[in-house]
Motif scaffolding. Structure first.
Motif, PDB file in Angstrom:
ATOM      1  N   LEU A 133      44.095  42.722  30.210  1.00 16.56           N
ATOM      2  CA  LEU A 133      45.477  42.492  29.788  1.00 16.56           C
ATOM      3  C   LEU A 133      46.236  41.662  30.813  1.00 16.56           C
ATOM      4  O   LEU A 133      46.960  40.715  30.473  1.00 16.56           O
ATOM      5  N   VAL A 134      46.066  41.998  32.089  1.00  9.57           N
ATOM      6  CA  VAL A 134      46.777  41.276  33.147  1.00  9.57           C
ATOM      7  C   VAL A 134      46.126  39.921  33.410  1.00  9.57           C
ATOM      8  O   VAL A 134      46.821  38.913  33.588  1.00  9.57           O
ATOM      9  N   ALA A 135      44.789  39.879  33.405  1.00  5.84           N
ATOM     10  CA  ALA A 135      44.080  38.629  33.703  1.00  5.84           C
ATOM     11  C   ALA A 135      44.415  37.532  32.706  1.00  5.84           C
ATOM     12  O   ALA A 135      44.471  36.350  33.064  1.00  5.84           O
ATOM     13  N   HIS A 136      44.660  37.910  31.448  1.00  7.51           N
ATOM     14  CA  HIS A 136      44.984  36.923  30.418  1.00  7.51           C
ATOM     15  C   HIS A 136      46.324  36.224  30.687  1.00  7.51           C
ATOM     16  O   HIS A 136      46.605  35.179  30.088  1.00  7.51           O
ATOM     17  N   LYS A 137      47.148  36.790  31.555  1.00  8.35           N
ATOM     18  CA  LYS A 137      48.454  36.184  31.859  1.00  8.35           C
ATOM     19  C   LYS A 137      48.331  34.941  32.731  1.00  8.35           C
ATOM     20  O   LYS A 137      49.282  34.167  32.839  1.00  8.35           O
ATOM     21  N   GLY A 138      47.167  34.753  33.366  1.00  6.71           N
ATOM     22  CA  GLY A 138      46.959  33.550  34.156  1.00  6.71           C
ATOM     23  C   GLY A 138      47.037  33.783  35.654  1.00  6.71           C
ATOM     24  O   GLY A 138      47.490  34.830  36.126  1.00  6.71           O
TER      25      GLY A 138
END
Length: 362
Positions: A133-138
């Motif tokens: 979830l957090v990694a997808h934010k960039g």
């Protein structure tokens, strides 16, 4: 991935390196070193850092020389696409093995120490879900989050150090070389691959306002991480005696339980759980993102964020294969580090030689 605004600065990189490398003082890495080094574990990372310093400085010199390239692009530029793809893929595989073996160890800690009645698979899914979830934010968001949470983790570390020093015994540092200097030297060199992330982070070399920010951040973050790791390992040596230190699986957690604050606060390890959990989530978020970035660069996948779920899922499945923590840590991880270490030591010199050859031909 193209970072149009490139808002990352030195402070974000320092926080990222601190999470990725420095917090190895609080995972199972010291237990891996203590298996042979015993009370001299604090000397092992010193030898590891000195052993890796040369190739790391060579890599940084090449990145500065070819300033518009990141790690994979530099490899392609110097040794060609075919040979470069093979080398970059070996670096990716090494990092991937390191990630899923570390993941298993962290999940064992969480399951055994904090949620013993919860199914391991449920904990895995929750852990991986939050990371994805957090990694997808960039990368920009990851860097900002690492910097924002850094004060909580630093306060936790300071509290642990202060609490541990109350029960430290200076004489436990002796014999100074533990089982012998030869053993310490071998352990430090053969397992220096435990700190391979410092090389992999160079995939982000061009993701900053200016590349000098990256160089400043990686030198500062690497230095602080080294000091933190050596300090923590030294504290472990002062807390646990010569014969028992190599029998403790989770040295960081155990170091928060050996003492109490008075008669009413006897189980203070719970107070340190929040910072430890935050740091581990961030570490695997960063690690997974970097590996997807490297994989995407190798196969020219620009929107590599789509790789986060499949690579994360594969890492989870592979980490569940070893039947126990002992097999995972003392066999799989130890053997893999001994194989990875020569690769990370030699590849910067290979690139350096290729660069020298290119300059001569010109």
């Amino acid at each position: 991935m193209e970072l149009n605004k490139k808002p990352l600065r030195i402070r974000e990189l320092v926080a990222i390196i601190f999470m990725l490398v420095g917090l190895k003082g609080g995972d199972t890495t010291p237990a891996l070193f203590a298996d042979k080094a015993q009370n001299a574990i604090w000397m092992v990372p010193i030898i590891s850092f000195l052993f890796l310093l040369g190739p790391f400085l060579v890599l940084m010199f090449l990145l500065k020389k070819y300033e518009k390239y990141n790690l994979v692009e530099l490899i392609f530029h110097l040794i060609g696409k075919k040979a470069g793809s093979l080398l970059a893929l070996l670096l990716f595989i090494s990092g991937f093995i390191a990630m899923f073996t570390d993941m298993r160890n962290v999940m064992e800690e969480i399951n055994y120490l904090y949620f013993p009645n919860s199914p391991t698979l449920v904990l895995y899914v929750l852990f991986l879900g939050i990371c994805l979830l957090v990694a997808h934010k960039g990368f920009e968001t990851i860097g900002s989050l690492a910097w924002a949470l850094n004060p909580i983790i630093v306060v936790t570390i300071i509290a642990v150090v202060v609490v541990d020093l109350k029960d430290a015994v200076l004489l436990r540092i002796f014999p100074i070389f533990g089982p012998g200097f030869g053993t310490i030297l071998f352990e430090g060199i053969s397992k220096s691959g435990a700190f391979l992330e410092i090389f992999l982070i160079t995939i982000a070399y061009t993701a900053f306002h200016q590349t000098k920010y990256f160089r400043g951040g990686i030198y500062l973050g690497g230095s602080l991480s080294g000091i933190l790791i050596i300090s923590f390992y030294l504290i472990y040596s002062l807390l646990f005696d010569y014969n028992s230190i190599n029998n403790v699986a989770f040295l960081y957690q155990e170091s928060t339980e050996v003492i109490s604050l008075g008669h009413f606060f006897t189980n203070i390890s719970t107070l340190f759980m929040i910072g430890w959990m935050f740091s581990n989530f961030l570490r695997f978020i960063i690690f997974l993102y970097l590996l997807c970035w490297i994989f995407g660069a190798i196969f020219e996948i620009k929107r590599f964020e789509g790789l986060l779920l499949p690579l994360g899922f594969i890492a989870m499945i592979l980490s569940l294969i070893p039947p126990s923590f002992v097999v995972n840590e003392m066999f799989l991880r130890e053997r893999s580090l001994q194989i990875m270490t020569p690769l990370f030591f030699l590849f910067p010199f290979l690139l350096w030689g290729a660069s020298y050859w290119k300059d001569r031909k010109i």
